[in-house]
Design an enzyme around this catalytic site. Structure first.
Site, PDB file in Angstrom:
ATOM      1  N   ASP A 119       3.928   1.046   4.476  1.00  0.00           N
ATOM      2  CA  ASP A 119       2.864   0.353   3.758  1.00  0.00           C
ATOM      3  C   ASP A 119       2.141   1.339   2.835  1.00  0.00           C
ATOM      4  O   ASP A 119       2.407   2.545   2.878  1.00  0.00           O
ATOM      5  CB  ASP A 119       1.894  -0.208   4.806  1.00  0.00           C
ATOM      6  N   ASP A 129       0.244  -9.981  -0.068  1.00  0.00           N
ATOM      7  CA  ASP A 129       0.699 -10.675   1.148  1.00  0.00           C
ATOM      8  C   ASP A 129       0.802 -12.189   0.994  1.00  0.00           C
ATOM      9  O   ASP A 129      -0.056 -12.835   0.381  1.00  0.00           O
ATOM     10  CB  ASP A 129      -0.271 -10.388   2.299  1.00  0.00           C
TER      11      ASP A 129
END
Ligand code: GLA
Length: 634
Positions: A189, A276
């Site tokens: 990430d 997301d």
């Protein structure tokens, strides 16, 4: 060969991965997109984040893993069981060893072991015939540490103990994950690289050390692209070192920031193209749009990732089967990773059936590795086409809107002859029918019809390059001013926006090279002649094309009519395994296309180079019209 301006070279090198003084348009004779790891087809499996966020624990993970096996989904290819954020308790001091949340992962505490380990956990998954994935962040801290509204599941202790990200521990952590703990997959990430500036709330509260952001989702000008690339390259090298058998998947999660659109395909197996997903139709569309025009950037070994599946929640729950089916069909067509994000023990059978549709999974896992291309695009209707390895085609007809649409599907849109029958199999209902020339179909709001089609190829003896995006790599796509602009919007022609004084659609950080479309979405056209098939790209670009035994390359080349630069010339050259086979005369806007025909017998990698002296490439789209490889040399 002409010399090119040093300023232009410098600009391209900011994103190129080659040696500092290299001419980025010089042929390499090689296929340079990423092929390491185990992602010849898109990864399939399950990830903990959508269902549990940081409240993940072993029982929850094993519950879903067990259902994956018991339901037969594992046999259908869903193999990776991936832990996302939330597993880490702290980084032990002073040795920096990562400590697992043992209360959540009881198997990590073995009687004879001082330090908790995930080995029993991965052993268990492996014994079930599954693979195991782990999560980390490229910075010192993770996304949940930046964004979580509760401390409950976050690492605890001193600032140093809370630094569970890879940043200062790349070699140590990667060795731990792969060699010691036995993981097979890592998602890396990026919040640690952008959310911990000196003024961030967590830094001000004394919970995290400041890390000057080197990445900004909204502005490439506030992003240090080479520094971000360097970190991902170092992690990639550590992963390779720690996986002598090559059994790994390396997933990049920086949501399209740092111009990753241009280089992820050279550095890892999957790369997120957007922020997301959430279980809301509008959000699904944003994620879908971020990947759907990027077919040329996906290849066996490296895929676009519009984020995990959200089937099972919100707009994609059992009350919304149409939306759930669309989500699945579109992700399959885009060659997205199929990572289930639901708590599977409580998943209704109707949704399990969608996830288990073997015919649709087969499209996603087709060995040819061609992401679908958009062959028809209006405001509410899109037709996606995907060439399969056995010569069949997959077709998806997608109604984005809220009104039912009557659609006329043309055989020619499928690049089939319109005087021969096309056999269609509906992959939801399994019903078959055939048509010649065109057929009428009704598509309900938010519905995606999806078929396998068999017809007679318009190009009998070969394939257009735009039918085989898995074998075409825009090694240099000519984009010199990538803009990750949050104000971008979707137009009928894909991503657009306004740019400075004129109303030229702005390059939005995505796209660049396109199949069957100019870079900004217009029909391919040279001197008023339209090309339904071809590659649209900006000047000062180099495409690599894998050649599987074809003998002849043909194309009509020229500056595309969509160019606003009407004065600069572009020269088109074709190389075979690094050797120049053909070069066009200098062509500029308005000049008729020049036909190129080259014998490529025995050539493994063809390179297509379009070179101009102008460094404002965004004003200079070029077209490889009807670019095709055919078997017959005559
Ligand atoms: C980011 C990622 C998500 C998830 C969370 C975890 O937002 O994009 O997929 O991994 O972090 O905190």
């Amino acid at each position: 060969m002409k010399k090119i301006k040093p300023a232009f070279v410098a600009m391209l090198l900011a994103t190129a991965t080659h040696a500092q003084d290299a001419d980025p348009l010089a042929p390499t004779g090689r296929w340079t997109a990423y092929t390491a790891g185990r992602a010849a087809t898109p990864p399939m499996g399950w990830n903990s984040w959508n269902a549990f966020a940081s409240a993940v624990d072993e029982e929850k993970v094993m519950g879903s893993a067990k259902r994956i096996v018991d339901s037969g989904l594992a046999r259908k290819g869903y193999l990776y069981i991936n832990l996302d954020d939330g597993w880490a308790a702290k980084r032990r001091q002073p040795d920096g060893h990562l400590i697992i949340r043992t209360d959540k992962f009881p198997s990590s505490v073995a009687r004879n072991r001082k330090t908790p380990s995930f080995k029993p956990f991965t052993d268990k998954l492996h014994a079930m015939g599954l693979k195991a994935g782990i999560y980390s962040d490229m910075g010192r801290n993770t996304c949940a540490q930046a964004w979580s509204t509760t401390e409950e599941h976050l690492p605890k202790g001193s600032v140093a103990e809370r630094e569970v990200g890879l940043h200062d521990y790349i070699d140590q952590d990667i060795a731990l994950y792969f060699r010691e703990w036995g993981f097979d997959y890592i998602k890396v990430d990026g919040c640690g690289l952008r959310d911990f500036g000196p003024n961030s709330p967590k830094v001000k509260a004394g919970q995290a050390r400041a890390l000057t952001p080197i990445m900004d989702l909204g502005a490439i000008t506030r992003t240090d692209v080479p520094a971000v690339q360097d970190l991902f390259r170092r992690v990639g090298a550590a992963i390779v070192r720690n996986n002598p058998d090559g059994d790994f998947v390396y997933s990049l999660c920086i949501w399209g920031a740092a111009n990753v659109r241009a280089w992820a395909k050279d550095m890892g197996n999957v790369s997120r193209t957007s922020d997301d997903i959430s279980p809301a139709w509008g959000r699904l569309m944003v994620n879908y749009d971020s990947a759907v025009h990027r077919a040329l950037y996906a290849h066996p070994g490296s895929w676009n990732d519009p984020d995990m599946l959200h089937i099972g929640a919100g707009d994609f729950d059992a009350e919304h089967l149409t939306e759930a089916r669309s989500h699945f069909a579109l992700w399959a067509m885009m060659n997205a990773p199929l990572l289930i994000g639901a708590d599977l023990p409580s998943m209704p059978d109707s949704l399990m059936e969608i996830l288990g549709n073997a015919d649709i999974i087969a499209l996603n896992q087709d060995a040819a590795g061609n992401q679908a291309t958009v062959v028809y695009d209006s405001s509410d209707l899109q037709v996606l086409l995907k060439a399969l390895g056995n010569g069949d085609k997959a077709v998806a007809i997608f109604n984005r809107g809220s009104v039912a649409l009557d659609v006329s599907l043309q055989a020619t849109q499928l690049k089939y002859r319109d005087d021969a029958p096309v056999e269609m199999t509906d992959l939801w209902t399994k019903k078959r029918f055939s048509f010649t020339k065109d057929t009428k179909l009704r598509v309900a709001p938010r519905e995606t019809l999806i078929f396998r089609a068999i017809g007679t190829r318009a190009l009998a003896d070969g394939l257009y390059l735009s039918e085989q995006p898995g074998k075409v790599n825009p090694a240099v796509d000519g984009v010199t001013r990538p803009i990750a602009d949050p104000t971008i919007f979707r137009t009928a022609h894909g991503w657009g926006g306004t740019h400075g004084a004129g109303d030229r659609p702005q390059y939005a950080g995505w796209g660049g090279a396109r199949a069957d479309s100019a870079p900004y979405g217009q029909t391919l056209q040279i001197a008023r002649k339209a090309y339904p098939s071809g590659i649209g790209i900006l000047a000062n670009s180099r495409l690599e094309v894998r050649n599987d035994g074809y003998r002849r390359f043909t194309a009509d080349v020229g500056v595309d009519d969509s160019a606003t630069d009407k004065s600069h010339e572009v020269t088109f050259a074709v190389y075979g395994d690094g050797k120049r086979l053909a070069e066009s005369r200098p062509l500029k806007w308005g000049m008729p296309a020049e036909p190129v025909e080259v014998d490529v017998s025995g050539v493994a990698v063809i390179e297509l180079v379009a070179r101009s002296t102008n460094n404002q490439n965004e004003a200079l789209p070029v077209t490889w019209g009807a670019a095709a490889l055919t078997r017959n040399a005559d």
